[in-house]
Design an enzyme around this catalytic site. Sequence first.
Site, mmCIF file in Angstrom:
data_model
loop_
_atom_site.group_PDB
_atom_site.id
_atom_site.type_symbol
_atom_site.label_atom_id
_atom_site.label_comp_id
_atom_site.label_asym_id
_atom_site.label_seq_id
_atom_site.Cartn_x
_atom_site.Cartn_y
_atom_site.Cartn_z
ATOM 1 N N PRO A 49 3.721 -39.227 -38.708
ATOM 2 C CA PRO A 49 2.736 -40.151 -38.155
ATOM 3 C C PRO A 49 3.348 -41.469 -37.686
ATOM 4 C CG PRO A 49 2.669 -40.201 -40.550
ATOM 5 C CD PRO A 49 3.650 -39.134 -40.174
ATOM 6 N N ASP A 88 0.043 -43.405 -39.224
ATOM 7 C CA ASP A 88 0.491 -44.090 -40.419
ATOM 8 C C ASP A 88 -0.111 -45.487 -40.362
ATOM 9 O OD1 ASP A 88 1.848 -44.464 -42.745
ATOM 10 O OD2 ASP A 88 3.814 -44.705 -41.834
ATOM 11 N N TRP A 528 5.546 -45.152 -47.571
ATOM 12 C CA TRP A 528 6.341 -43.933 -47.343
ATOM 13 C C TRP A 528 5.830 -42.788 -48.202
ATOM 14 C CZ3 TRP A 528 9.576 -43.397 -43.413
ATOM 15 C CH2 TRP A 528 10.081 -44.557 -42.811
ATOM 16 N N GLN A 563 15.149 -41.262 -40.099
ATOM 17 C CA GLN A 563 14.171 -40.740 -41.056
ATOM 18 C C GLN A 563 14.822 -39.905 -42.154
ATOM 19 O OE1 GLN A 563 11.130 -41.738 -41.201
ATOM 20 N NE2 GLN A 563 11.301 -42.913 -39.326
ATOM 21 N N TRP A 567 11.208 -40.482 -43.834
ATOM 22 C CA TRP A 567 10.193 -39.448 -43.959
ATOM 23 C C TRP A 567 10.753 -38.108 -44.422
ATOM 24 C CZ3 TRP A 567 7.794 -35.625 -40.310
ATOM 25 C CH2 TRP A 567 6.502 -35.264 -40.719
ATOM 26 N N LYS A 600 21.495 -50.084 -29.317
ATOM 27 C CA LYS A 600 20.189 -49.586 -29.707
ATOM 28 C C LYS A 600 19.086 -50.451 -29.109
ATOM 29 C CE LYS A 600 17.472 -48.257 -33.712
ATOM 30 N NZ LYS A 600 17.388 -48.070 -35.153
ATOM 31 N N LYS A 603 13.133 -54.520 -29.794
ATOM 32 C CA LYS A 603 12.307 -55.588 -29.235
ATOM 33 C C LYS A 603 13.070 -56.907 -29.205
ATOM 34 C CE LYS A 603 7.936 -54.671 -30.897
ATOM 35 N NZ LYS A 603 6.889 -55.042 -31.844
#
Length: 990
Positions: A49, A88, A528, A563, A567, A600, A603
Amino acid sequence: MPYFRSEPQKADFLKLEEGILARWAREKTFERSVDRREGRDKFVFVEGPPTANGLPHPGHILTRVVKDLVLRYKTMRGFYVRRKAGWDTHGLPVEIEVEKELGISTKREIEIYGIEKFNRKCKESVFRYEKEWVNATKRVGFWIDMDDPYITFDNKYIESVWWSLKEIWKKGLLYKGHKVVPFCPRCETTLSSHEVAQGYQDVEDPSVYVKFKLKHEKDPEPLYLLAWTTTPWTLLGNIALAVHPLHRYVKVRVKEGAEEAVLILAEARLDVLEGEYEILEQFTGKDLEDLEYERLFDYAKVEGGKSHKVITADFVTLEEGTGVVHIAPAFGEVDYEVCREKKLGFSQPVNSEGRFTNEVPPLEGMFVKDADKLIIEMLKEQGSLYKEGRYLHSYPFCWRCNSPLLYYARESWFIAMSALRDNLLANNEKINWYPKHLKYGRFGNFLENIEDWALSRERFWGTPLNIWICTSCGKQYCVASIEELREKAKNSVSLGIDLHRPYIDDVVLKCEECGSDARRVKDVIDCWYDSGSAPFAQWHYPFEDEEFNQNFPADFITEAIDQTRGWFYSLLGVSTAIFDAPPYLNVLSLGHILDEKGVKMSKSKGNVVDINDIFNTDGADALRWYLFTAGPLTEDIRFSVSAIREKQNKFLNTLWNSYFFFVTYATIDNFSPKGKNIPVEKRSAIDRWIVSRLNTLTKDVIDALERFEIHVAVRKLEEFVIADLSNWYIRRSRRRFWIVEENFDKDCAYLTLYEVLVALCKLLAPFVPFITEHIYQNMVRGVSEDELESVHLCDYPTPDESLIEIELEDSMELVSRLVEAGRRARSDAGIKVRQPLREVVVVCGEGEKEKAASLAGILQDELNVHGVKFEEGVAAAENYNQVEVDEGTTLFLDISLDNTLIEEGLVRDIVRRIQGMRKDRDLEYTAKIRIMYEGDEAVKEAIKKFQDYICAETLAVGIEEGSSSAKGEQIYEKNWKIGKKDIHLAIEFV
RNA sequence: GGGCUCGUAGCUUAGCAUGGUUAGAGCGCUCGGCUGAUAACCGAGAGGUCCGGAGUUCAAAUCUCCGCGGGCCCA
């Protein structure tokens, strides 16, 4: 009436995609593609999510298209593939956004503002960018059910999470502990190890060498232990100094400015000393044990045992520092443990905001990191500083608010994952990792060293920890459902209670033991854990068990590499704790999207590409194809907008043009595949060849996709479309489509191209779902309304081994190598391809001869020669240009010209000029013309001799010498020079 | 400091698992050619210390080790 809709030569992909999106929405194609497989074998997918409180960026798009590709493919392969979206919605990231919005930054301010109002804001904020997410998801063609998503803040979801926590609690794996944990002073909460892992940054910290004065009454000369730290503020909490019991230590005399000092440090670390030194004594760490020293700063209260003495510990290393380690139990995990073990004291001069308490008056209220400078000054003043410098190392920062984390002794709730280590490892055995090195590498290593999961968060917006504790006898209760809550609560609890804070905080249970009030622990849980519960919580298991029973474990999940400990771990952790089973069987870990320079995208760096720009200029298929072809997806991708365009030009346009070619001529010829059944073995060699290639391709693509080697599959597809289909099959077969009258070979060509394009369309459908749908609609649905309504409802092609002719593919490859060699021979001789030559002789072995002879016609045509001969042994080479093809295979090209050949060449040049003129004027492919010409005698003679040929080639109804009487729009004239010969050509449009 | 991973032409990359032609493409560049589907294509050329070093081997881009550099993860 033609069977196929005509197409523009140049596709407008944006408009095309828009139309397809509307079609899918109108016809509910996605829903139907799933539903029609109901009852078939399942392929279970769990959506990781996303949080919709930020805009989706290219990395999100990558995971979305990879998910889409795999799920579409599996659906076409006949599996029943449910796709439930998820969001999420809890946790710090959300709270921080709201704090910013409200202009507040501490927990106290939130409490003053009101938890109820604050959480309401949080709930609103999590879907702030939902529209953008939904739009981007749809636009890129990711088919997932966003109408019925799972949402982690739903009461039902929370109820499932509660149930799972109670299962863990019942097993005795959920406990309250007092541990040094990574702590964010701004968010005022503990972070889990996987959260800490998100936030390491390289920073420069002070590096100070501090002298601790030993209590050494007999010796008049002061003696110091030299210790090293990069966190001067922790010195206020110093309780002990640790040395290694077995390593060698030395007592040295050093110069310190004008004075001298005697220091103790590890022998192996002598190079930290400045200037010369004199070794006075040597001993082992053990000899230093229990020596007492004076406190550096006599401020903070020390509770508990004896303090400020030297201890021995195995964790002391000689790789950096002095071999003497400063121990502050309030600020270090090992420090805490060793002090507890040795029954030393404890001192905590810092509050939960990371500020010094009133126990340290000179620093009171100061944030610890800011206090470093002042502390160094204080050390200097009191003569405790040996030297200072700067030290570059990586240090953890809060993954969301970017504050430096402190290691801080706190009370927290933990899941005893370390007790489940063997189970985690055993379950990991059952998982296929892509790339496979993660299984025993990064992920396996992580599991080997697994620590307990710091579960609780002293925050507001999250799944409340469902533990109640009796205020008088301390008995713990873990509540697993709303029903249980209603049963045990003293106050009345409505069925529709919002399980979030602050409402849940008001629910008081009656203690079964002593009848007093049991109140809920104020914490919420790590978000998490929420997402890690998705396999069961998305189905409200066990309150509703049907769906879960059928959808566990997942066959496939994919997310980016970060992740691994996010996750991927939380899923495995939760599932192991509750079911002792792996929650997924295949996991594909993707690389990150980097910018063009390899940095990478983030923002803060401002290098994030706006995906909407790409949707609005290049389209979804171009973006998807680019991402799939950008290299192995398990590695990072350098995102390049120009590469997307290149892909569009090369691949999508070539595919389009192949399709355009078919539609154009099929329309002219009124061709329909209906009722045409010509067995492949009756067709020409080149037809059988492309069919064979198609089936080989089908096999290769399926093999690659089954191994999640997406980049291999797309490479094969791209080669096929560009090299085999467009540049060879269609180019070689063009003339067969231009035959006007009914003709068996023409039908073979049409039928073959039709079948190949349709199969190709299905092969490509999961990759580029828009253009393939468009082509399918015209080519398949245009012919028959009885066909399935969408390419995405079709079955994926399977290879027909009986149509794979390896020898034929080999032969064709040999021929194409011979063609290359022949071109080189021409190029070397300076003779262009348009100039016909007498013959080419291929000297080769019996095997090659057999292979190539059947395709000699192609060789003859491509090389524009009158004859092709195969010979064994070396041929006479006079007038022949010789090129080696392979070992044992040589090509000889006769480069001698006679008048006939020259004339033929001239005629081909003229034809070429006329064709060019037709094209200049954008004539219809079927438009007839009349040709008038003037020029040199040789030219006129050649034209006369070959006038039938010229007319046939250029669709001319007549060709005459002289000038044209036609005027204006009706005529197009041009002067040409072919070699040294002049010619004037006029074409009249009739 | 440790673990994992990547490093091939100016750029993007294939090949590496299972060592074996002259390391293969694309973009860009130069020259030539082809073309009534193609903004495509074909031929030739320029451009490569396959990150460096060592080892194993008859043979290393490929396997091993040691470095260097980037990334990710952890301490």
